[in-house]
Design a protein around this motif. Structure first.
Motif, short mmCIF file in Angstrom:
data_model
loop_
_atom_site.label_atom_id
_atom_site.label_comp_id
_atom_site.label_asym_id
_atom_site.label_seq_id
_atom_site.Cartn_x
_atom_site.Cartn_y
_atom_site.Cartn_z
N ILE A 15 0.69 -1.57 0.29
CA ILE A 15 -0.21 0.05 0.20
C ILE A 15 1.02 1.19 -0.39
O ILE A 15 0.81 2.39 -0.80
CB ILE A 15 -0.62 0.40 1.22
CG1 ILE A 15 -2.01 -1.66 0.77
CG2 ILE A 15 -1.74 1.78 1.33
CD1 ILE A 15 -3.13 -1.36 2.42
N GLY A 16 1.89 1.21 0.70
CA GLY A 16 3.22 2.39 0.79
C GLY A 16 3.25 2.51 -0.51
O GLY A 16 3.65 3.84 -1.39
N GLN A 17 3.72 1.29 -1.28
CA GLN A 17 4.32 1.21 -2.20
C GLN A 17 3.67 2.13 -3.40
O GLN A 17 3.83 2.70 -4.04
CB GLN A 17 5.10 0.37 -3.41
CG GLN A 17 6.61 0.00 -2.13
CD GLN A 17 6.65 -1.18 -2.24
OE1 GLN A 17 7.90 -1.70 -3.49
NE2 GLN A 17 6.22 -2.72 -1.90
N ILE A 18 2.29 1.66 -3.91
CA ILE A 18 1.31 2.16 -4.73
C ILE A 18 1.54 4.05 -3.65
O ILE A 18 1.28 4.77 -5.25
CB ILE A 18 0.15 1.76 -4.36
CG1 ILE A 18 0.07 0.42 -5.16
CG2 ILE A 18 -1.28 2.37 -5.05
CD1 ILE A 18 -0.78 -0.47 -5.82
N PHE A 19 1.06 4.63 -2.64
CA PHE A 19 1.27 5.54 -2.59
C PHE A 19 2.12 6.45 -2.54
O PHE A 19 1.68 7.16 -3.24
CB PHE A 19 0.68 5.88 -1.21
CG PHE A 19 1.36 6.96 0.07
CD1 PHE A 19 -0.31 7.70 -0.44
CD2 PHE A 19 2.60 7.79 0.47
CE1 PHE A 19 0.09 9.25 0.07
CE2 PHE A 19 2.68 8.82 0.59
CZ PHE A 19 1.25 9.88 0.29
N THR A 20 3.23 6.32 -2.61
CA THR A 20 4.38 6.86 -3.54
C THR A 20 4.58 7.01 -5.00
O THR A 20 4.85 7.88 -5.10
CB THR A 20 5.87 5.84 -2.92
OG1 THR A 20 5.49 4.75 -3.66
CG2 THR A 20 6.16 5.83 -1.89
N LEU A 22 1.55 7.11 -6.64
CA LEU A 22 0.71 7.82 -6.72
C LEU A 22 0.97 9.30 -6.26
O LEU A 22 1.01 10.38 -7.43
CB LEU A 22 -1.06 7.47 -6.28
CG LEU A 22 -0.99 6.33 -6.81
CD1 LEU A 22 -2.66 5.74 -5.65
CD2 LEU A 22 -1.90 5.97 -8.08
N ILE A 23 1.54 9.26 -5.13
CA ILE A 23 2.64 10.91 -4.79
C ILE A 23 2.91 11.16 -5.76
O ILE A 23 3.31 12.49 -5.78
CB ILE A 23 1.95 10.73 -3.82
CG1 ILE A 23 2.04 12.86 -2.91
CG2 ILE A 23 4.01 9.82 -3.13
CD1 ILE A 23 1.15 13.31 -2.45
N GLN A 57 7.62 5.71 -11.33
CA GLN A 57 5.72 5.97 -11.38
C GLN A 57 5.83 3.95 -10.75
O GLN A 57 5.06 3.81 -10.20
CB GLN A 57 5.60 6.52 -11.99
CG GLN A 57 4.19 7.12 -10.66
CD GLN A 57 3.77 8.43 -11.55
OE1 GLN A 57 4.24 8.69 -12.42
NE2 GLN A 57 2.55 8.39 -11.22
N ASN A 60 7.67 1.59 -8.21
CA ASN A 60 6.42 1.47 -7.19
C ASN A 60 5.89 0.70 -7.16
O ASN A 60 5.09 0.43 -6.15
CB ASN A 60 7.23 3.12 -7.17
CG ASN A 60 8.28 3.35 -6.41
OD1 ASN A 60 8.75 3.07 -6.80
ND2 ASN A 60 8.14 5.25 -5.96
N LEU A 124 9.14 5.66 4.80
CA LEU A 124 8.53 4.95 4.47
C LEU A 124 9.74 4.31 2.97
O LEU A 124 9.98 3.06 3.17
CB LEU A 124 7.58 5.11 3.08
CG LEU A 124 5.97 5.81 3.41
CD1 LEU A 124 5.13 6.59 2.48
CD2 LEU A 124 5.36 4.74 3.76
#
Length: 141
Positions: A15-20, A22-23, A57, A60, A124
């Motif tokens: 989840i954190g990697q997907i967040f990175t 997306l951000i 991107q 990640n 993260l």
């Protein structure tokens, strides 16, 4: 040495990697003013820079998706599990090493939310490097 990474920790990392992923565009645009810097390059170099940004991107996001969908497969001890976890661990350990070696010489904007965001993102990255390094060890031990 017996290491057992729980699935929830792998999924949390995913989840954190997907967040990175997306951000990432927000950080490039609002924190680093990346697009204005890229415009100063020759057209081919602009496209190369944008392509590498998309690679980062995409990696990640892909690593995150693999972690969320296949946590058991990432820790089953197979040669493929070792290869994938070693690849992802090397990616994040390299990111952390780059962060430490090169990024301190640059200044991020001094707004409070950017400073907090910087600490959060670095945390993260260390978390991802740690989880995947431990997964490699779990797979080979």
């Amino acid at each position: 040495m017996n290491i057992n990474i729980p699935n929830w920790l792998i999924v949390l990392g995913g989840i954190g990697q997907i967040f990175t992923a997306l951000i990432y565009p927000y950080i490039r645009h609002h924190v680093f003013d990346w697009y204005n810097d890229v415009k100063k390059l020759k057209p081919l170099n602009q496209e190369i820079a944008k392509t590498y940004g998309r690679y980062i991107q995409g990696l990640n996001f892909s690593f995150g998706l693999i972690a969320i969908v296949l946590p058991n497969d990432l820790k089953n001890g197979s040669r493929l599990a070792i290869a994938i976890t070693a690849l992802i661990a090397a990616y994040w350990v390299g990111k952390v090493a780059t962060q430490i070696a090169y990024y301190p010489m640059y200044q991020i904007p001094q707004k409070l939310h950017f400073k907090i965001g910087s600490y959060f993102m670095n945390t993260l990255f260390v978390f991802f490097a740690t989880v995947y390094t431990l997964l490699v060890l779990q797979n080979i031990l």
